[in-house]
Design an enzyme around this catalytic site. Structure first.
Site, PDB file in Angstrom:
ATOM      1  N   ASP A 144       0.813  -1.215   0.000  1.00  0.00           N
ATOM      2  CA  ASP A 144       0.000   0.000   0.000  1.00  0.00           C
ATOM      3  C   ASP A 144       0.848   1.268   0.000  1.00  0.00           C
ATOM      4  OD1 ASP A 144      -2.423  -1.253  -0.059  1.00  0.00           O
ATOM      5  OD2 ASP A 144      -2.902  -0.967   2.053  1.00  0.00           O
ATOM      6  N   LYS A 174      -3.721   3.476  -2.540  1.00  0.00           N
ATOM      7  CA  LYS A 174      -4.948   4.229  -2.744  1.00  0.00           C
ATOM      8  C   LYS A 174      -4.823   5.571  -2.036  1.00  0.00           C
ATOM      9  CE  LYS A 174      -7.459   0.910  -1.152  1.00  0.00           C
ATOM     10  NZ  LYS A 174      -8.247  -0.269  -0.831  1.00  0.00           N
ATOM     11  N   MET A 201      -8.512   8.805   9.255  1.00  0.00           N
ATOM     12  CA  MET A 201      -8.989   9.296   7.955  1.00  0.00           C
ATOM     13  C   MET A 201     -10.043  10.401   8.106  1.00  0.00           C
ATOM     14  SD  MET A 201      -9.216   5.564   6.064  1.00  0.00           S
ATOM     15  CE  MET A 201     -10.077   4.797   7.458  1.00  0.00           C
TER      16      MET A 201
END
Length: 327
Positions: A34, A56, A168
Site C-alpha cells: 500500500d 490508494k 482518515m
C-alpha cells in the site's frame, strides 16, 4: 496452491513491524503493498520477489478494493507465497475482512498478521490515548463512510474522560469538530493532529476544538494524519522523546552503490531520520524504479548524501526529471 499473508506494516517507523511480519516478508515471492507502507520494509523481501504497488490515495486509486481482492486470489492460486503489506494494523480500517472473505470464497489459504495501529503510536507524538484517572476509555472511529452515523456516537461524553481517535478524518475535520460542539463539548477540549506519525517527517498540531481547524490550515497538515480529541492530547504540546532524537526531522536520500542491510537502514531511522535509499551502480535494483518514480517529486525535500564518489557519479548520470537537490 500458494498462501497469502495479510500483514500489518505498522504506522511508519519500519522498526515497528512484528517479527512474524518480518518472517513472512523474508520468504515472499510476491509483495502487494500500500501507499502508507514504509518502503524500507520492501528490502526485507528476497531479491526474487515481485513488488506490486496497489496504493490508494484520496480520489486516486491504483486499483479498486475489488481488483486488489481478485489480484490476491489470482496470485495465491499459484504456487506462490504472497504478502499483502498494509499500513498500520490491517484489522483497523484496513479492509482485511474483505480480503480474507474473498480468499476464503476462492479456497486460497491465508494468514493474518496484525500490526501496530496508529492509535498506539501517539506515544511518538508525546502522549498515550489512555491514562489512569484522565483518559480511561477510547473510541477508535472514522467519519469517512458514514458521517451521519459518526455524529450519533456520544462523542462529547466519551471525550470528557477518554479519547476519541479519528482515522482518515482530515477532509472532514471542520465537520467533525462541529459534531463535538453540537453535543455541547467544551470548545477548549484539547485536540491533537499528527501527520506522518512515527516517521522522521512527523508533524503535529495541538490545539482545541475551537482552534484546531485554523491551526491545521496554518501549518498545512494533510493526510495521512490522525486526530485525537480528549484531555490527553494536551500532553502533545511538549516535544516528545521521538521529536528529541538527534536527527529528527532530517529527510535523507542516501545514494549508494553497495546494498544496505535492514539494520543499516534502521540505524538512521532510530535517530529520527526519514530515510530513503537509492541504489545505483552494482547495487541497482530495477524493481524499485516504479517506487523511485512515484517518489521523485518528494526528492526536493530530501538532503542527498552519497556513499561514494562512484555512487554520486552514477546518480548524476541518471536521466533528468528526478527533481532532487544535492548538498
Amino acid at each position: 496452491m500458494g498462501k497469502v499473508y495479510l500483514v500489518g506494516a505498522g504506522p511508519g517507523d519500519p522498526g515497528l513491524i512484528t517479527y512474524k511480519g518480518v518472517q513472512a516478508l523474508k520468504k515472499a515471492d510476491v509483495v502487494v503493498y500500500d501507499r502508507l507502507v514504509n518502503p524500507l520494509l520492501l528490502y526485507l523481501a528476497p531479491k526474487k520477489a515481485v513488488l506490486h504497488y496497489v496504493g490508494k490515495a484520496p480520489q486516486r486509486h491504483t486499483l479498486t478494493q475489488e481488483q486488489i481482492n481478485q489480484k490476491l486470489v489470482d496470485l495465491g492460486s499459484q504456487d506462490l507465497t504472497v504478502v499483502r503489506l498494509k499500513g498500520g494494523d490491517p484489522s483497523i480500517f484496513g479492509r482485511v475482512g474483505e480480503e480474507a472473505a474473498t480468499l476464503t470464497a476462492a479456497g486460497v489459504p491465508f494468514e493474518i498478521i496484525p500490526g501496530i495501529t496508529s492509535a498506539s503510536a501517539t506515544v511518538y507524538a508525546g502522549f498515550s490515548v489512555t491514562e489512569r484517572f484522565v483518559s480511561e476509555k477510547c473510541l477508535i472511529c472514522t467519519p469517512t463512510a458514514k458521517l451521519v452515523e459518526f455524529a450519533k456516537e456520544p462523542l462529547a461524553k466519551i471525550s470528557q474522560g477518554g479519547s476519541v481517535v479519528i482515522y482518515m478524518g482530515m477532509e472532514r475535520l471542520a465537520e467533525v469538530c462541529q459534531h463535538f460542539l453540537a453535543q455541547e463539548a467544551d470548545p477548549n477540549l484539547p485536540v491533537a493532529v499528527i501527520q506522518w506519525e512515527s516517521w522522521g517527517r512527523q508533524e503535529k498540531v495541538v490545539a482545541t476544538l475551537a482552534t484546531v481547524v485554523a491551526k491545521v490550515a496554518q501549518k498545512e497538515l494533510q493526510n495521512p494524519a490522525l486526530v485525537v480529541v480528549g484531555p490527553v492530547a494536551k500532553n502533545g504540546e511538549a516535544p516528545s522523546w521521538f521529536e528529541q532524537l538527534p536527527d529528527f526531522g532530517k529527510r535523507l536520500l542516501y545514494v549508494t552503490d553497495k546494498e544496505l542491510s535492514f539494520d543499516d537502514m534502521l540505524h538512521y531511522t532510530s535517530k529520527g531520520v526519514d530515510f530513503y535509499p537509492y541504489y545505483v551502480g552494482q547495487a541497482y535494483d530495477q524493481r524499485f524504479d516504479d517506487l523511485h518514480e512515484r517518489m521523485a517529486l518528494d526528492f526536493k525535500h530530501y538532503q542527498v548524501e552519497y556513499a561514494s564518489a562512484e555512487a554520486k557519479t552514477a546518480f548524476e548520470s541518471l536521466p533528468g526529471g528526478l527533481n532532487h537537490e544535492g548538498n
